[in-house]
Design an enzyme around this catalytic site. Structure first.
Site, PDB file in Angstrom:
ATOM      1  CD  GLU A 424      39.725  69.604  32.743  1.00 18.50           C
ATOM      2  OE1 GLU A 424      39.822  69.993  33.922  1.00 18.50           O
ATOM      3  OE2 GLU A 424      38.661  69.656  32.113  1.00 18.50           O
ATOM      4  CG  HIS A 507      30.983  73.932  32.728  1.00 25.40           C
ATOM      5  ND1 HIS A 507      30.812  73.570  34.044  1.00 25.40           N
ATOM      6  CD2 HIS A 507      32.192  73.445  32.359  1.00 25.40           C
ATOM      7  CE1 HIS A 507      31.871  72.892  34.453  1.00 25.40           C
ATOM      8  NE2 HIS A 507      32.723  72.811  33.455  1.00 25.40           N
TER       9      HIS A 507
END
Length: 590
Positions: A424, A507
């Site tokens: 992240e 993703h």
């Protein structure tokens, strides 16, 4: 096993996304309509030329053949926006193109100069002079920046009204192409809601409009925007004027973002026609992802004494690492975590704090990078976000972690895995460097780079998220870099997902790049191509340089291949084993 993709609204986070909301056009290629081209060079500047002048000399020499610019000086159209150098002595320059003093969306370039003053490579997309003639809308918008902001927030409000709160987990089975197996995607956004703005409804009466040359920005009072469905901006809204290439046209547009947390986290970028106020394109860009930690492991970390208690604040790294709790509400940053005796009993907070420090140290020691922005940016984290919130995200200014599903059967607290924290925070690094568009192939590159760095920080295996996903199932994970197909990702370009879900497969298709990286580091034979692995240390140096120094926001997989190979040549030599392996690793994945 079959993977479940959790998401609570139209934002792309660690685990996946909802289909993007109202959009005038939906294309897997994403918002940037320009595709960069890559050129290798060995152009040597005259000995009297140095520094930035090498770049200008090179561009002037190439302005017609490379840039399609003939009648004007390159300095009138191009601006150097950043410059860095790496440990091999190569200088890396980032530039943007301007037409009539207005930046062109996606028209970005990188130029790389060796330590002897030779230009080694160029990657970029430009609008040539013939295309510039299509800028028929002039330089003066017919709607104000505040109207563009209002349009964006009104659309977001309509979309959020249809979405559940973070107490709910929503899912809907969706058949995907055979190349990508079945996934379960969360789907809630209504793709047909594009709302126009009635000027009489505009309530930004207290907004102050600032003009800087041709760039118009609006700093609207949060209380005014909050009138729209009670949306509370996390950052002051602004709208910037751009030219936007669309087909044969060069539209005058505003680019703005909606960034809110309540009633659910949402960060959406809007491209709005500056003449009629229509939404040209939009997509979601929330990036997902002594005390005892979540897994019960003891660890030490730095805190700050304050009166009779201790704060989860580290002032020894950059401008600090600070960790808060949202106390299961949806407001950030929340309350600074404190403890009476400095023996902490908040595992999620301990891990978020310790792993943020671990990530900071990793970037500093591996790449000489001082925090996310390279200038010591404070690393701020919030834990205990929402109720049963199954995700983690970077919202452009800080990290936020949910506690998982509550009973620990599928997810435990997301801060409990160092590769998730590193993943992240690396989205933040990308935002400050290549700023890869979070859509289509550029978005998959964005995700893959976060996987590469997050995984390298931990170096336990080739899995992503295995410490926080299905804790009672040994070896289960969110993704595998060595074998992406285990978790419904393609591992070869021939199986590229070409649908519109998950922001065009950010993703999903990241598995192809993850596989290429794995082969570069570990080696192996795949699809008939043998790659001699060069080890993790060399592989991660190459990928870091390629993704932070070479790529631009609209780069695709072919650009990534060229950038990785060129970075290997610059770092280890044109005929090195590393450069050969870099090329072979991409040959293997198509």
């Amino acid at each position: 096993m079959k993977k479940v993709w959790f998401s609570l609204l139209g934002g792309a986070m660690l685990l996946g996304s909802v289909a993007s909301g109202a959009s005038a056009e939906s294309s897997v290629s994403g918002p940037a309509q320009l595709t960069p081209t890559f050129h290798t060079e060995q152009w040597k500047a005259p000995s009297s030329v140095s520094g930035d002048d090498i770049v200008w000399s090179y561009l002037n020499r190439q302005k017609k053949s490379l840039l399609g610019v003939d009648s004007s000086s390159v300095r009138e159209q191009f601006r150097i926006v950043d410059r860095t150098s790496d440990k091999s002595g190569v200088s890396h320059y980032r530039l943007k193109q301007y037409v009539n003093g207005i930046p062109v969306y996606g028209a970005e370039q990188t130029i790389h100069v060796g330590k002897s003053g030779e230009v080694t490579s160029y990657l970029g997309a430009v609008i040539n002079e013939d295309q510039q003639e299509e800028a028929t809308q002039g330089t003066t918008p017919k709607i104000s920046a505040s109207e563009a902001v209002y349009t964006a927030y009104k659309e977001a409000a309509a979309r959020i009204e249809a979405l559940p709160t973070s107490d709910d987990t929503i899912s809907k089975d969706a058949e995907e192409p055979s190349s990508v197996s079945k996934d379960t995607y969360a789907e809630a956004a209504n793709n047909d809601k594009t709302l126009s703005v009635d000027k009489d409804e505009l309530s930004l009466d207290k907004a102050s409009v600032l003009k800087d040359s041709k760039i118009e920005a609006v700093e609207a009072e949060k209380s005014s925007i909050a009138k729209i469905a009670n949306l509370q901006p996390e950052v002051d809204p602004k709208a910037e004027l751009y030219y936007y290439p669309k087909g044969d046209d060069l539209l005058l547009v505003y680019v703005t973002e909606v960034n809110v947390l309540e009633p659910a986290p949402l960060r959406t970028r809007y491209i709005i026609d500056a003449n009629d106020g229509s939404i040209v394109f939009q997509y979601d860009i929330i990036n997902e992802a002594t005390g005892k930690g979540v897994l019960g492991d003891s660890k030490s970390f730095t805190t700050t004494a304050s009166g009779s208690s201790y704060q989860l604040k580290d002032t020894t790294r950059g401008n600090g690492i600070v960790t808060y709790t949202a106390s299961n509400r949806q407001s950030i940053p929340g309350t600074l975590l404190t403890d009476a005796d400095n023996v902490w009993n908040d595992p999620a907070g301990v891990d978020a704090h310790a792993y943020a420090a671990k990530t900071y140290d990793y970037y500093k020691s591996k790449f000489g990078r001082n925090s996310i922005d390279g200038r010591g940016l404070q690393l701020r984290s919030t834990v205990h976000y929402g109720s049963r919130y199954n995700n983690a995200f970077w919202n452009g200014s800080q990290m936020t972690y949910g506690d998982g599903d509550g009973d620990g059967s599928t997810f435990i607290a997301f801060s409990g895995d160092p590769d998730v924290v590193g993943h992240e925070l690396t989205h933040g690094v990308t935002e400050y460097t290549s700023n890869l568009e979070y859509y289509g192939e550029s978005g998959a590159l964005n995700e893959a780079f976060s996987d590469v760095i997050g995984n390298d920080i931990q170096r336990k295996n080739w899995l992503v998220g295995d410490d926080i996903y299905t804790p009672n199932i040994c070896g289960d994970a969110l993704r595998s870099m060595s074998n992406p197909t285990l978790y419904d990702q393609p591992h070869h370009y021939s199986n590229l997902y070409k649908g519109s879900s998950d922001n065009g497969g950010v993703h999903t298709n990241s598995g192809i790049i993850n596989k290429a990286y794995y082969l570069l580091a570990q080696g192996g034979t795949f699809h008939g191509v043998t790659v001699n692995g060069i080890g993790r240390d060399a592989a991660v140096q190459i990928y870091y340089s390629a993704f932070t120094n070479y790529l631009t926001s609209s780069s695709d997989f072919s650009n990534a291949r060229a950038a990785v190979i060129q970075a290997a040549k610059d770092l280890y030599g044109a005929n090195s084993a590393e450069a050969t392996a870099a090329a072979k690793s991409f040959d293997a994945v198509g």
